[in-house]
Design an enzyme around this catalytic site. Structure first.
Site, PDB file in Angstrom:
ATOM      1  N   ARG A  20       5.029   3.886  -3.877  1.00 46.60           N
ATOM      2  CA  ARG A  20       5.477   2.943  -4.918  1.00 46.60           C
ATOM      3  C   ARG A  20       4.684   3.151  -6.206  1.00 46.60           C
ATOM      4  O   ARG A  20       5.189   2.931  -7.297  1.00 46.60           O
ATOM      5  CB  ARG A  20       5.276   1.504  -4.441  1.00 46.60           C
ATOM      6  CG  ARG A  20       6.181   1.103  -3.314  1.00 46.60           C
ATOM      7  CD  ARG A  20       6.109  -0.362  -3.067  1.00 46.60           C
ATOM      8  NE  ARG A  20       6.274  -1.113  -4.305  1.00 46.60           N
ATOM      9  CZ  ARG A  20       6.231  -2.453  -4.365  1.00 46.60           C
ATOM     10  NH1 ARG A  20       6.008  -3.134  -3.269  1.00 46.60           N
ATOM     11  NH2 ARG A  20       6.398  -3.078  -5.504  1.00 46.60           N
ATOM     12  N   ARG A  27       2.497 -15.417  -4.507  1.00 44.42           N
ATOM     13  CA  ARG A  27       2.911 -14.871  -5.808  1.00 44.42           C
ATOM     14  C   ARG A  27       4.111 -15.603  -6.404  1.00 44.42           C
ATOM     15  O   ARG A  27       5.189 -15.065  -6.555  1.00 44.42           O
ATOM     16  CB  ARG A  27       3.155 -13.367  -5.700  1.00 44.42           C
ATOM     17  CG  ARG A  27       1.900 -12.676  -5.170  1.00 44.42           C
ATOM     18  CD  ARG A  27       2.041 -11.210  -5.089  1.00 44.42           C
ATOM     19  NE  ARG A  27       1.983 -10.616  -6.437  1.00 44.42           N
ATOM     20  CZ  ARG A  27       2.217  -9.317  -6.625  1.00 44.42           C
ATOM     21  NH1 ARG A  27       2.550  -8.565  -5.629  1.00 44.42           N
ATOM     22  NH2 ARG A  27       2.141  -8.824  -7.842  1.00 44.42           N
ATOM     23  N   LYS A  66       2.205   2.903 -13.740  1.00 45.35           N
ATOM     24  CA  LYS A  66       3.335   2.183 -13.125  1.00 45.35           C
ATOM     25  C   LYS A  66       3.451   0.800 -13.769  1.00 45.35           C
ATOM     26  O   LYS A  66       4.540   0.369 -14.138  1.00 45.35           O
ATOM     27  CB  LYS A  66       3.089   2.022 -11.627  1.00 45.35           C
ATOM     28  CG  LYS A  66       3.923   0.937 -10.972  1.00 45.35           C
ATOM     29  CD  LYS A  66       3.646   0.740  -9.518  1.00 45.35           C
ATOM     30  CE  LYS A  66       2.556  -0.193  -9.195  1.00 45.35           C
ATOM     31  NZ  LYS A  66       2.894  -1.624  -9.189  1.00 45.35           N
ATOM     32  N   ASN A  67       2.320   0.126 -13.942  1.00 46.51           N
ATOM     33  CA  ASN A  67       2.373  -1.258 -14.426  1.00 46.51           C
ATOM     34  C   ASN A  67       2.614  -1.362 -15.926  1.00 46.51           C
ATOM     35  O   ASN A  67       2.817  -2.445 -16.449  1.00 46.51           O
ATOM     36  CB  ASN A  67       1.110  -2.009 -14.013  1.00 46.51           C
ATOM     37  CG  ASN A  67       1.077  -2.225 -12.510  1.00 46.51           C
ATOM     38  OD1 ASN A  67       2.077  -1.987 -11.814  1.00 46.51           O
ATOM     39  ND2 ASN A  67      -0.064  -2.626 -11.976  1.00 46.51           N
ATOM     40  N   CYS A  83       4.386 -11.734  -0.304  1.00 45.60           N
ATOM     41  CA  CYS A  83       4.214 -10.321   0.023  1.00 45.60           C
ATOM     42  C   CYS A  83       2.856 -10.206   0.707  1.00 45.60           C
ATOM     43  O   CYS A  83       2.179 -11.196   0.930  1.00 45.60           O
ATOM     44  CB  CYS A  83       4.289  -9.461  -1.228  1.00 45.60           C
ATOM     45  SG  CYS A  83       2.926  -9.770  -2.311  1.00 45.60           S
ATOM     46  N   ASP A 124      -6.785  -4.709  -8.502  1.00 47.79           N
ATOM     47  CA  ASP A 124      -6.087  -3.528  -7.967  1.00 47.79           C
ATOM     48  C   ASP A 124      -7.050  -2.414  -7.575  1.00 47.79           C
ATOM     49  O   ASP A 124      -6.619  -1.406  -7.022  1.00 47.79           O
ATOM     50  CB  ASP A 124      -5.084  -2.973  -8.994  1.00 47.79           C
ATOM     51  CG  ASP A 124      -3.926  -3.923  -9.182  1.00 47.79           C
ATOM     52  OD1 ASP A 124      -3.162  -3.745 -10.139  1.00 47.79           O
ATOM     53  OD2 ASP A 124      -3.804  -4.876  -8.391  1.00 47.79           O
TER      54      ASP A 124
HETATM   55  C1  EPZ Z   1       0.507  -7.630 -12.036  1.00 46.51           C
HETATM   56  O1  EPZ Z   1       1.171  -8.428 -11.065  1.00 46.51           O
HETATM   57  C2  EPZ Z   1       0.415  -6.235 -11.442  1.00 46.51           C
HETATM   58  N1  EPZ Z   1       1.768  -5.727 -11.219  1.00 46.51           N
HETATM   59  C3  EPZ Z   1      -0.362  -6.275 -10.131  1.00 46.51           C
HETATM   60  O2  EPZ Z   1      -0.486  -4.933  -9.655  1.00 46.51           O
HETATM   61  C4  EPZ Z   1      -1.756  -6.827 -10.409  1.00 46.51           C
HETATM   62  O3  EPZ Z   1      -2.474  -6.927  -9.194  1.00 46.51           O
HETATM   63  C5  EPZ Z   1      -1.632  -8.225 -11.058  1.00 46.51           C
HETATM   64  O4  EPZ Z   1      -0.829  -8.118 -12.259  1.00 46.51           O
HETATM   65  C6  EPZ Z   1      -2.977  -8.818 -11.422  1.00 46.51           C
HETATM   66  O5  EPZ Z   1      -3.630  -7.974 -12.293  1.00 46.51           O
HETATM   67  C7  EPZ Z   1       2.481  -5.265 -12.275  1.00 46.51           C
HETATM   68  O6  EPZ Z   1       2.021  -5.264 -13.406  1.00 46.51           O
HETATM   69  C8  EPZ Z   1       3.859  -4.746 -11.976  1.00 46.51           C
HETATM   70  P1  EPZ Z   1      -0.085 -12.046 -12.132  1.00 46.51           P
HETATM   71  P2  EPZ Z   1       1.693  -9.916 -11.453  1.00 46.51           P
HETATM   72  O7  EPZ Z   1       1.105 -12.767 -12.615  1.00 46.51           O
HETATM   73  O8  EPZ Z   1       2.145  -9.940 -12.860  1.00 46.51           O
HETATM   74  C9  EPZ Z   1      -0.570 -16.152  -9.796  1.00 46.51           C
HETATM   75  C10 EPZ Z   1      -0.277  -3.189  -8.113  1.00 46.51           C
HETATM   76  O9  EPZ Z   1      -0.888  -2.926  -7.073  1.00 46.51           O
HETATM   77  N2  EPZ Z   1       0.671 -16.552 -10.469  1.00 46.51           N
HETATM   78  O10 EPZ Z   1      -1.123 -11.602 -13.120  1.00 46.51           O
HETATM   79  O11 EPZ Z   1       2.632 -10.334 -10.401  1.00 46.51           O
HETATM   80  C11 EPZ Z   1      -0.354 -15.014  -8.802  1.00 46.51           C
HETATM   81  O12 EPZ Z   1       0.069 -15.549  -7.562  1.00 46.51           O
HETATM   82  C12 EPZ Z   1       0.144  -4.620  -8.397  1.00 46.51           C
HETATM   83  O13 EPZ Z   1       0.025  -2.341  -8.996  1.00 46.51           O
HETATM   84  C13 EPZ Z   1       1.097 -17.874 -10.360  1.00 46.51           C
HETATM   85  O14 EPZ Z   1       0.467 -18.705  -9.716  1.00 46.51           O
HETATM   86  O15 EPZ Z   1       0.345 -10.748 -11.303  1.00 46.51           O
HETATM   87  C14 EPZ Z   1      -1.713 -14.380  -8.732  1.00 46.51           C
HETATM   88  O16 EPZ Z   1      -2.522 -15.129  -7.844  1.00 46.51           O
HETATM   89  C15 EPZ Z   1      -0.256  -5.551  -7.270  1.00 46.51           C
HETATM   90  N3  EPZ Z   1       2.254 -18.242 -10.975  1.00 46.51           N
HETATM   91  C16 EPZ Z   1      -2.256 -14.529 -10.146  1.00 46.51           C
HETATM   92  O17 EPZ Z   1      -1.479 -15.592 -10.744  1.00 46.51           O
HETATM   93  C17 EPZ Z   1       2.991 -17.348 -11.715  1.00 46.51           C
HETATM   94  O18 EPZ Z   1       4.030 -17.765 -12.282  1.00 46.51           O
HETATM   95  C18 EPZ Z   1      -2.107 -13.283 -11.020  1.00 46.51           C
HETATM   96  O19 EPZ Z   1      -0.754 -12.907 -10.965  1.00 46.51           O
HETATM   97  C19 EPZ Z   1       2.533 -16.023 -11.822  1.00 46.51           C
HETATM   98  C20 EPZ Z   1       1.373 -15.640 -11.205  1.00 46.51           C
END
Ligand code: EPZ
Length: 419
Positions: A398, A123, A24-25, A118, A306
């Site tokens: 999802r 996020r 999915k990701n 969420c 995850d």
């Molecule tokens: C991706 O989410 C995945 N989703 C998530 O999987 C996964 O948990 C996550 O990466 C971490 O590995 C997809 O790929 C669609 P991040 P993403 O940006 O990109 C903070 C699942 O269950 N952050 O790596 O949204 C954020 O709040 C989902 O399949 C900022 O502060 O995650 C988090 O604490 C859940 N500012 C951390 O960084 C930003 O601009 C990592 O987030 C962006 C992120």
């Protein structure tokens, strides 16, 4: 709201083989990347999960055409009709923000709803926005929508303050069409990011350092069409590995990619579970005694956040205490209260959860709150004696393709029932 009912005597031993679906990701950014070209993008091994349908609805609204036949998807954004990703869609799926970079790079404008919080935390997308600003975009936030504009993006030297999967993906896609060279530092190295970069190179993108923390992208005038296989879903695979360990059964995973799961496999072996790896197959054989261990989630190649909820269920069956530290999301323990209802002994303090085992689990009605939390509740139901009802299974849908069929094929007594 559909529900899933699982019946178990508590001593279920799952046995058999399961085919792992596409990731999915990995498919979500690959679909967003089709906005970068007016030519055709063909994706194979696409998982038929809810998030794919959600992003295809969004792509349609932006003017992209698509055709989905079984697990093959053809996309073509010959022209971008509208540049807006609505709040309704972004709220339904945070990954909708992945259209921000490609839309801006392709058409010079993008309007995307700011994602709300969420179940697993606030996020924000500040890292996405600061990256696009460094590429020369002007961003304004009004009425909950971000409007990004740039006549032509300019290459820049950008360091991500923290590792962000979506942020890295958005900025790499935008940089491919920027003028000049972009250097990205502290990039996320998840396999899904690497796979997106390989697709962009097939489309004519010029990216060095794929899979590394520093990537160099030399912008091109335009990108072309390509076809691409979606990599196997490492989190679905990890979920089934835990199912085999937890149920003390033996499961053969086919079409998996062991190389994307080395930390999870290492931790399973440490827990007394046997894991054998051969090319795209993984055999998991549960041990009679599950050993406790401390787990800390971290960006790839560390232990994936995850997989945290799923592994927590395994640790409820370990003989002793384990401490799980969640470092990626500030509120990713929503599954704990539900696991307590099933008889688990877990205490949360800040970013740590102390899991004491072994606690026999007994079936109950529980509530799913996010995708991986719902997977953990299904896992717990497999070894809880009696009947477990998991509500709100649309979270599960999802990210998991036909999970109950796959588990039934391994011997679980599991079915979907109307609410
Ligand atoms: C991706 O989410 C995945 N989703 C998530 O999987 C996964 O948990 C996550 O990466 C971490 O590995 C997809 O790929 C669609 P991040 P993403 O940006 O990109 C903070 C699942 O269950 N952050 O790596 O949204 C954020 O709040 C989902 O399949 C900022 O502060 O995650 C988090 O604490 C859940 N500012 C951390 O960084 C930003 O601009 C990592 O987030 C962006 C992120």
């Amino acid at each position: 709201m559909e529900r899933i009912r699982i019946r178990s005597g508590g001593e279920l031993r799952l046995k058999g083989r399961v085919k792992i679906s596409g990731s999915k990701n990995a498919v979500l950014p690959a679909i967003a990347a089709s906005l970068l070209t007016r030519e055709k993008i063909k994706l194979h091994n696409v998982p038929l999960v809810k998030d794919v349908h959600t992003i295809l609805t969004l792509m349609n609204g932006l003017g992209a055409e698509y055709g989905l036949r079984r697990n093959s998807l053809t996309l073509q954004a010959e022209k971008i009709l509208s540049a807006e990703a609505s709040y309704e869609l972004v709220r339904a799926m945070r990954a909708s923000i992945l259209v921000l970079g490609p839309m801006l790079a392709r058409s010079g404008k993008a309007v995307v709803a700011l994602p709300g919080g969420c179940a697993i935390g606030t996020r924000p997308i500040d890292l996405h926005m600061s990256g696009l600003q460094k590429l020369g975009a002007s961003l304004t936030l009004e009425h909950g929508y971000i409007t990004a504009a740039a006549t032509r993006l300019q290459g820049a030297d950008i360091t991500f303050e923290k590792k962000t999967v979506g942020g890295t993906e958005n900025i790499v896609m935008a940089a491919c069409l920027a003028r000049g060279e972009t250097v990205l530092r502290n990039c996320a190295r998840e396999p899904e990011v690497e796979s997106l970069c390989r697709l962009l190179v097939k489309m004519g993108g010029r990216i060095d350092g794929i899979g590394e923390e520093v990537m160099r992208i030399r912008g091109v005038e335009e990108l072309g069409g390509a076809s691409h296989d979606i990599i196997p879903d490492r989190i679905e695979a990890g979920t089934f590995l835990v199912a085999g360990a937890l149920s003390r059964g033996r499961i053969d995973l086919v079409d998996a990619e062991p190389g994307h799961l080395s930390t999870v496999i290492e931790r399973l072996r440490f827990s007394g579970t046997r894991v054998e790896v051969k090319s795209n197959r993984i055999r998991v054989t549960g041990g009679d005694h599950i050993l406790p261990q401390d787990i800390t989630t971290s960006p790839y190649p560390g232990f994936p956040t995850d997989m945290q909820a799923q592994f927590m269920v395994l640790l409820t069956q370990a003989g002793g205490a384990s401490i799980i530290t969640e470092t990626i999301f500030e509120r990713r323990f929503s599954h704990v209260n539900e696991l307590l209802r099933l008889g688990a002994n877990i205490e949360v303090s800040g970013d740590k959860a102390t899991v004491r085992g072994r606690t026999p689990l007994s079936g109950a009605e529980v509530m799913a709150t996010d995708l991986r939390a719902s997977a953990s509740l299904v896992l717990a139901g497999l070894v809880a004696s009696g009947e477990t009802i998991v509500n709100d299974v649309e979270h599960l849908d999802r990210g998991y393709e036909n999970i109950e069929e796959k588990l039934r094929g391994l011997g679980a007594d599991i079915e979907r029932i109307p609410a």
